[in-house]
Design an enzyme around this catalytic site. Structure first.
Site: not given
Ligand code: NAD
Length: 495
Positions: A148, A172, A175, A225, A280, A381
């Site tokens: 997000f 994808k 959401e 994450s 991030c 985090e």
């Molecule tokens: P998230 O992991 O909750 O979601 C990321 C994506 O995965 C979304 O599209 C979501 O719909 C999907 N998703 C969520 N849970 C899932 C599951 N159980 N199974 C399959 N798909 C699933 O992350 P977020 O809250 O949207 O974003 C924040 C996180 O992203 C933070 O931890 C941040 O550090 C990380 N991030 C990392 C970088 C990097 O370059 N390392 C960059 C941006 C964000």
């Protein structure tokens, strides 16, 4: 209520009738609903992506580059609209949203160089009268799953390069803020991209699992994450896909006693509280070395008093709300845990209220001092506007702190000592390193990625790593012998 559908084969459509709400984080109001795609939507996206990919891979790199070039112009023209879509659903300030789109645009600019980037290698006479060359060919249908916090930039780390390489792409998006991705896909069509080369499928875990288990998808790029990044890496690898999976972070900024303290404070302020700490590469730990700590904390605290927390519609805003009610509660819970575990709460951002936006998901800037390495707020985090200050007696202690942390995304050092800086950049176990730079995000023509629990897989995003990830290597060895048959050879040729 407006429904944000999928973007498949150049059209906005969804077969699934399931939706979930999308909120405006500044007000807490539901502003639209987004499709939760099902098997039928997935099948449509696959048919469209597979059908378009062959012809697209046969389109010359130069023609692909010209479409990317038009796309760049369209993104520039639509910058204000794209930024509004990001800010309204994410909550970040308009200028910050524009900055993030520009960082994505830089990947499009890089991808415009695809005729050069795909040039390959040629060796004449690898053996007598034998030539050899290596080329990189597209994978087929690629997929990307994005978080997000950067609804434009992170998808743009992926699809411009994948598509420039001759693949089709299924995105994808999160959401929580899906609108910008749909607009980005529409603009690509307007630039001349054939229908089906870029499809956007909205949804949650269900659609992610269909992607991970599909035999039609060759590669998965993920950013999110760490627990989900691990799941994606393990599941997609088990299904024999190529995977790059970027996870969470805990980024440290070391302030040495010889650093310029005002520059360090400014660096920490922007990096810790910009985008409400939901980056991030946000700095969530400041490591104060030696006797600089008291002055550093005092100056950060003073600056925080002047920091303007406000919705994106306020042009003076430095920092907006966090993404959701759940996330606000999770951050506030972390602050309570920090207090319970004995860190000194210098500034408390819990229960932050803004007049007229009482239901918004605002958390005020928060500072903890005397944080130690066994505390939960140090180990995990938080992903919010919470800065932990750790005091280290010397450089060695600061250095070991970072190297022993589970995450390895980014780290910076502020110092005027070149020898210390060189030791840090050479020996720190971190993917992206800064010297007197608070957020060392690599430009599009370098590659983005962390170490340890921050990245799974062998490729970072964009730059040459991106080109290599989205292509397969093929090496051809060729000779044109005279018509006289020389007979079979049973030993390894050595000339
Ligand atoms: P998230 O992991 O909750 O979601 C990321 C994506 O995965 C979304 O599209 C979501 O719909 C999907 N998703 C969520 N849970 C899932 C599951 N159980 N199974 C399959 N798909 C699933 O992350 P977020 O809250 O949207 O974003 C924040 C996180 O992203 C933070 O931890 C941040 O550090 C990380 N991030 C990392 C970088 C990097 O370059 N390392 C960059 C941006 C964000």
């Amino acid at each position: 209520m407006k429904i944000i559908k999928n973007y498949i084969d150049g059209k906005k459509l969804s077969k699934s009738l399931d939706t979930i709400p999308v909120n405006d984080p500044s007000t807490g109001e539901i502003i639209s609903e987004v499709t939760i795609s099902n098997e039928l939507d997935f099948a449509d996206a696959i048919v469209s992506a597979k059908k378009s990919q062959i012809a697209w891979s046969e389109t010359t790199p130069l023609k692909r580059s010209r479409i990317l070039s038009k796309y760049k112009t369209l993104i520039e023209k639509n910058m204000d609209l794209l930024a509004e879509l990001v800010s309204k659903e994410h909550g970040k300030t308009l200028e910050d949203a524009k900055g993030s789109i520009t960082r994505g645009l830089e990947v499009v600019e890089f991808a415009c160089g695809i005729p050069h980037l795909l040039k390959g290698e040629f060796s004449q006479n690898v053996g007598t009268n034998i030539d050899s060359w290596s080329i990189r060919q597209p994978l087929g249908v690629c997929a990307g799953i994005t978080p997000f916090n950067f609804p434009a930039m992170v998808p743009m780390w992926m699809f411009p390069i994948s598509i420039a390489c001759g693949n089709s792409f299924i995105l994808k998006p999160s959401e929580k803020d899906p609108s910008c991705a749909i607009k980005l896909a529409e603009l690509f069509t307007e630039a001349g991209l054939p229908n089906g080369v870029l499809n956007v499928l909205n949804g949650d875990k269900k659609i992610v699992d269909l992607i991970l288990n599909s035999k039609q998808i060759e590669s998965v790029s993920f950013v999110g994450s760490t627990p989900v990044a691990k799941y994606i890496y393990e599941t997609a690898s088990k299904n024999l896909k190529r995977v790059q999976s970027l996870g969470g972070a805990k980024n440290h900024l070391v302030v040495m006693p010889d650093a310029n303290i005002d520059q360090s404070v400014d660096g920490i302020m922007g990096a810790a509280f910009g985008s409400a700490g939901e980056r991030c590469m946000a700095v969530s730990v400041a490591v104060a070395v030696g006797d600089i700590a008291d002055k550093l904390v005092e100056k950060i605290d003073l600056k925080c008093q002047k920091l303007r927390v406000a919705p994106w519609t306020d042009s003076e805003s430095d920092m907006g709300p966090v993404i959701s009610k759940d996330h606000k509660e999770k951050i506030e819970e972390y602050i309570s845990i920090g207090v319970k575990e004995g860190a000194d709460l210098i500034l408390d951002g819990r229960n932050y209220k803004i007049q007229g936006y009482e239901n918004g998901y605002f958390v005020g800037p928060t500072i903890f001092d005397n944080v130690s390495k066994d505390m939960t707020i140090y180990k995990e985090e938080i992903f919010g506007p919470v800065l932990s200050v750790v005091r280290a007696k010397d450089y060695q202690e600061a250095f070991e702190l970072i190297n022993n942390h589970q995450f390895g995304n980014g780290a910076s050092i502020y110092t005027s000592d070149g020898e210390i800086a060189r030791h840090f950049t050479t020996n720190i176990k971190i993917g992206m390193v800064g010297v007197n730079v608070p957020i060392p995000v690599p430009m599009a023509f370098h590659s983005f990625g962390g170490w340890k629990e921050s990245l799974f897989g062998s490729h970072s995003m964009h730059g040459i790593e991106g080109i290599n990830f989205y292509t397969k290597l093929k090496t051809t060895t060729s000779r044109w012998p005279k018509s006289i048959n020389e007979g079979p050879e049973f030993i390894m040729p050595t000339n």
